[in-house]
Enzyme design. Structure first.
Site, PDB file in Angstrom:
ATOM      1  CB  VAL A   1      -1.212  -5.906  10.400  1.00  0.00           C
ATOM      2  CG1 VAL A   1      -2.176  -5.168   9.478  1.00  0.00           C
ATOM      3  CG2 VAL A   1      -1.766  -7.263  10.754  1.00  0.00           C
ATOM      4  CB  ALA A   2       2.120  -1.796  10.998  1.00  0.00           C
TER       5      ALA A   2
ATOM      6  CD  GLU B   1      -1.602  -4.821   5.153  1.00  0.00           C
ATOM      7  OE1 GLU B   1      -2.216  -4.124   5.960  1.00  0.00           O
ATOM      8  OE2 GLU B   1      -0.419  -5.148   5.293  1.00  0.00           O
TER       9      GLU B   1
ATOM     10  CG  ASP C   1       0.612   4.053 -42.056  1.00  0.00           C
ATOM     11  OD1 ASP C   1       1.415   4.299 -42.967  1.00  0.00           O
ATOM     12  OD2 ASP C   1      -0.547   3.666 -42.250  1.00  0.00           O
TER      13      ASP C   1
ATOM     14  CG  ASP D   1      -4.366   1.112 -41.324  1.00  0.00           C
ATOM     15  OD1 ASP D   1      -3.791   0.177 -41.923  1.00  0.00           O
ATOM     16  OD2 ASP D   1      -4.453   2.264 -41.787  1.00  0.00           O
TER      17      ASP D   1
ATOM     18  CG  ASP E   1      -0.600  -3.027 -41.162  1.00  0.00           C
ATOM     19  OD1 ASP E   1       0.360  -3.313 -41.894  1.00  0.00           O
ATOM     20  OD2 ASP E   1      -1.353  -2.057 -41.372  1.00  0.00           O
TER      21      ASP E   1
ATOM     22  CG  ASN F   1       5.194  -0.625   5.899  1.00  0.00           C
ATOM     23  OD1 ASN F   1       4.407   0.142   6.437  1.00  0.00           O
ATOM     24  ND2 ASN F   1       4.849  -1.389   4.891  1.00  0.00           N
TER      25      ASN F   1
ATOM     26  CD  GLU G   1       4.379   1.961  10.624  1.00  0.00           C
ATOM     27  OE1 GLU G   1       4.010   0.773  10.546  1.00  0.00           O
ATOM     28  OE2 GLU G   1       3.793   2.883  10.025  1.00  0.00           O
TER      29      GLU G   1
ATOM     30  CG  ASP H   1       1.757   3.559   6.750  1.00  0.00           C
ATOM     31  OD1 ASP H   1       2.223   4.615   7.190  1.00  0.00           O
ATOM     32  OD2 ASP H   1       2.124   2.435   7.123  1.00  0.00           O
TER      33      ASP H   1
END
Length: 918
Positions: A285-286, A290, A332, A649, A653, A715, A718, A747
């Site tokens: 998970v670390a 995610e 323009d 505009d 265009d 990450n 770790e 984190d």
């Protein structure tokens, strides 16, 4: 209250329609009645899906695969009797879910705000005043004005129509525009496509103009009945988000493989399988970022909000990324490079009669003087009188007195506000200066209008005037108009337009254009008995020409210089005269240096693509261009490898806007069709806003790189810490709950703070980013791996040192845990990269980052010194000496990156030197 059910509006007479709707055909509804009807009938919106609520967002946080794995770990912990671990993981999972829910809610709100700002508007008459309101506020009985390029905001029964044609393909599938006529009547049972006196919500006006009364809104409209959503902001993932999703998939597989390796090594070494299972899950998970997609979405959404404050409304999130790659801006002239606050300053009549017009803006304070400085009189100058009458009646604008309430089409400038085209407003101001009282003018009836478009470059009206019969009044581009004139009006009456007089007119127009004036031709035809169309606009009588000044915006010159410094070339692409365009280009610093060249539309037609490609670097102005020319230019620039932003505009265009990498439309004077084709809308129609948006786009991309560098670096540190410990058969330096805490606090918070890091003041001194430039370009991946390795080595080093000093395993783990946290919190400042101003200056340059670091550090101290939290996270108290080792290592690891990078560079240089010597 009125009842609208089962009404065959197309079959009713106009009188019956107005009576049933209780609508005033002149003044419209009162504001109070409109408010009452809005409350009764509801907003004019199509039914749509309701977005997820806060509770649903919270529930969705637990559907993530990694969270489900953690929930499984909780069950395993409870089964094994590890209640403390289970409680800790539950707490962290809940905090993570709440934080993710808050992040998602903020992103959703940002995108909802974007949709509201990009929503359509409509022009209504209420209480006798013409106002622009959000389309959702339009109610049954409202009088709605529509013109070329507008998207019809509700179902309307026509009251007036002038050469009106509508694209109904969104409703009927008919690809050819349909002619509309307010005088037509249809039987009750006819199909939608045959109701010529009706306009329907979601269809587009392709030609002409009209006035209609609203008969149905929202879900009661024809398009509402078939539940087709026509107007919505696209919310598909951006290319960057798709690349990051692919990266995330790769990282999931890689990290799971590493975690399985750590688990397997632990089992082989005889460690407790429960401990290794929880450690493996926590490490997974670390290690997997995610939170990366969520942080990217938040960064894009917050960037969009910042752009809104700078007057740029982003309709497609992908444009945020592309903005940073922009290398060419095709802009323009009128309203974008200039103020679009026109004033008539010069009038020229055939045979050399000149008149000067005093005054500024839309103020009627000013007079018309002849060449001797005497005040001109319409009675004494029949040519001047006719010219003023033509420009006043061949005109769709209105002048109204300024109001403190109500949203008008044009901002205040002087004594009047202009509703409609600014140039036509300037012509009405000229009529007022000449003393022409339009309100008191009687005996004139409009029979037909032949509207202006960018291909015809002219507008005509057919009038019935008392005493003169049927007249045709025309105004437009002189080079087009003069070809349709056979006569000219002189003081002695109507005379043949000889080649000599024609040359005089053209020379006078070129003289005005070279002075920066916009030139407009004026002509008419008397005693006309034919039909509308080509016949009405042929063999006309030239009355004269008027010159209008439209000064450059004061901020444009510096914006062009800034864009040039950023490696972005600006081109003026205008339908105006070449000399006028060049004059304005000189004033704003565009027509200078090696790019003192201009190409007209006629020259474009004669040049091949290869010839034009060779000249692109030598010009800065394209004048008298058509929409087809704009598309060709966009394609050639893209063929040359440029990333193009194109402004526009009008309806015509839209193809060029859609073809460009970044289509830019005008918020004030742009048509709905142009806005829907664009990726960005300028709410102030200002070129400088494009440059500001490019700057923001560059800053957003840089910030995304910063927090990717931080998240993946942390990450990596770790994962390597746990992998190295397992590989060398060391006790695990971290337990599961410690890893989870770092993933949530250390984190998450600083990464979000990096997403709002202020842009480097020198960011616009860099060249544009290449489109194919990856997120890890510039050695970012090497930097992440290097810093992650250094953090891991520093952490393992402190862990081993503590064990060798005789510390208990809990004490050594606490030292490793604190070292890893502090190394990451110091590393976040290094992730600012080129924007870093030194450690102490960084503390004040981004206060959000400093606050995030302080909160994370404060939570770390709370864990270490609160008895209950110490027990939960399995840590011990640290002494002052311990902190000296921890902080010293963290600072050393942070600085060591520079030494390592320099060592690697030195090694490369030495290797290259050896090869050269050999």
């Amino acid at each position: 209250m009125i009842h609208l059910s089962n009404a065959f509006w197309h079959a009713f007479s106009t009188a019956r329609v107005l009576a049933q709707l209780q609508a005033d055909p002149e003044r419209g509804l009162t504001p109070a009645e409109a408010k009452h009807r809005l409350a009764h009938f509801g907003p004019n919106e199509l039914p749509s899906q309701v977005g997820p609520g806060l509770w649903q967002m919270l529930v969705d946080q637990f559907r993530d695969v990694m969270i489900m794995v953690l929930l499984g770990a909780i069950l395993v912990s409870l089964f094994l009797g590890e209640y403390l671990d289970a409680l800790t993981i539950i707490t962290i999972v809940l905090l993570n879910a709440i934080l993710g829910c808050i992040q998602e809610f903020r992103a959703e709100r940002s995108l909802e705000l974007l949709k509201e700002l990009a929503a359509p508007q409509g022009t209504v008459i209420r209480g006798g005043n013409t106002l622009v309101v959000d389309a959702r506020e339009i109610v049954p009985g409202d009088l709605v004005k529509i013109s070329q390029g507008d998207r019809v905001p509700a179902d309307l029964r026509l009251l007036e129509s002038y050469s009106l044609e509508v694209d109904e393909s969104a409703l009927t599938g008919e690809s050819v525009p349909v002619s509309k006529d307010h005088r037509a009547r249809a039987a009750q049972g006819v199909l939608v496509g045959d109701r010529r006196n009706m306009l329907h919500m979601g269809t587009v006006v392709t030609r002409g103009r009209g006035l209609g009364v609203v008969v149905a809104t929202g879900g009661s409209t024809e398009i509402g009945r078939i539940a087709r959503l026509i107007h919505q902001v696209q919310d598909e993932p951006t290319p960057l988000q798709r690349r990051l999703a692919k990266l995330g998939g790769f990282l999931v597989k890689a990290c799971l493989a590493v975690c399985l390796l750590v688990f397997a090594l632990g089992i082989i070494q005889g460690r407790n399988w429960t401990e290794m299972f929880l450690t493996g899950v926590s490490l997974a998970v670390a290690a997997i970022p995610e939170g990366l997609p969520a942080v990217v979405t938040i960064s894009l959404a917050l960037g969009v909000q910042r752009m809104i404050k700078r007057k740029a409304i982003i309709r497609k999130l992908s444009a945020v990324e592309t903005l940073g790659c922009t290398s060419v801006i095709c802009s323009d002239k009128t309203g974008t490079l200039t103020k679009n606050e026109m004033t008539v300053t010069t009038i020229w009549l055939p045979k050399g009669k000149h008149f000067r017009v005093s005054g500024e803006g839309y103020s009627s304070k000013g007079i018309i003087t002849d060449g001797l400085g005497n005040r001109a009189s319409l009675e004494a100058e029949p040519g001047l009188a006719r010219l003023v009458e033509v420009i006043a009646f061949c005109n769709n604008a209105e002048l109204v007195k300024p109001r403190s309430k109500g949203k008008f089409l044009r901002r205040k400038n002087g004594s009047w506000e202009v509703q409609g085209d600014p140039m036509e407003g300037a012509l009405l101001v000229l009529a007022k200066k000449a003393g022409l009282d339009l309100e008191g003018y009687t005996g004139v009836r409009l029979k037909e209008e032949i509207p202006f478009d960018s291909d015809r470059k002219r507008m005509s009206v057919i009038l019935e005037k008392e005493g003169e019969g049927t007249l045709v009044y025309t105004k437009g581009a002189l080079d087009v108009l003069i070809k349709r004139c056979r006569y000219y009006l002189s003081s002695a009456g109507v005379r043949p337009l000889t080649s000599e007089v024609r040359d005089e007119v053209i020379a006078a127009a070129e003289s005005m254009s070279s002075s920066g004036l916009r030139v407009l031709g004026v002509a008419y035809k008397d005693h006309y008995l034919g039909s509308s169309g080509e016949e009405a606009e042929s063999d006309q009588i030239l009355v004269g020409i008027v010159g209008l000044v439209d000064p450059p915006r004061p901020e444009v010159a510096s914006a062009i210089a800034l864009a040039s410094k950023a490696g972005i070339r600006t081109y003026m692409v205008t339908g105006d005269h070449k000399l006028t365009a060049v004059s304005i280009a000189r004033q704003i610093g565009l027509y200078s240096g090696a790019r003192q060249g201009a190409i007209s539309g006629e020259e474009l037609e004669s040049l091949t693509d290869s010839e034009l490609l060779r000249r692109l670097d030598q010009v800065s102005v394209f004048a008298r261009v058509s929409p087809e020319h704009k598309i060709r230019l966009v394609r050639l620039f893209k063929k040359k490898g440029e990333v193009v932003a194109m402004t526009g505009d009008g309806v015509n265009d839209a193809p060029a806007i859609r073809e460009a990498d970044i289509g830019v439309s005008m918020g004030q004077c742009g048509t709905d069709v142009a806005k829907e084709a664009s990726a960005m809308v300028l709410s102030d129609d200002n070129y400088a806003t494009i440059v500001a948006a490019v700057e923001e786009g560059r800053g957003i991309f840089e910030n995304i790189r910063k927090f990717i560098r931080y998240l993946l670096g942390c990450n990596t540190g770790e994962v390597l810490t746990m992998l190295l410990a397992s590989f060398f058969n060391l006790p695990l330096p971290l337990v599961a709950v410690q890893i989870l805490m770092m993933n949530l606090v250390t984190d998450g918070l600083p990464a979000i703070a990096l997403s709002v890091d202020p842009a480097n003041p020198r960011i616009m001194e860099r060249p544009p980013r290449r489109v194919d430039e990856g997120i890890f370009s510039g050695g970012l991946l090497k930097t992440i791996l290097l810093q992650g390795t250094l953090i891991a080595l520093g952490t393992i080093g402190v862990f081993i040192f503590s064990l060798l000093q005789g510390s208990a395993l809990a004490g050594a783990r606490t030292m490793a845990f604190a070292t890893l946290v502090m190394s990451q919190l110091l590393y976040v400042f290094r992730c600012r990269g080129a924007d870093s101003q030194g450690f102490f200056r960084d503390l004040i340059s981004n206060p959000y980052l400093t606050l995030a670091v302080l909160v994370s550090a404060g939570f770390q101290l709370l864990i270490l010194y609160h008895p209950l939290l110490r027990k939960l996270f399995q840590v011990t108290r640290l002494s002052g000496g311990d902190w000296g080792i921890i902080l010293g290592t963290a600072f050393f690891v942070s600085w060591l990156e520079d030494l390592a990078v320099e060592a690697i560079r030195s090694l490369k240089r030495n290797i290259m030197r050896v090869f050269r010597t050999a």
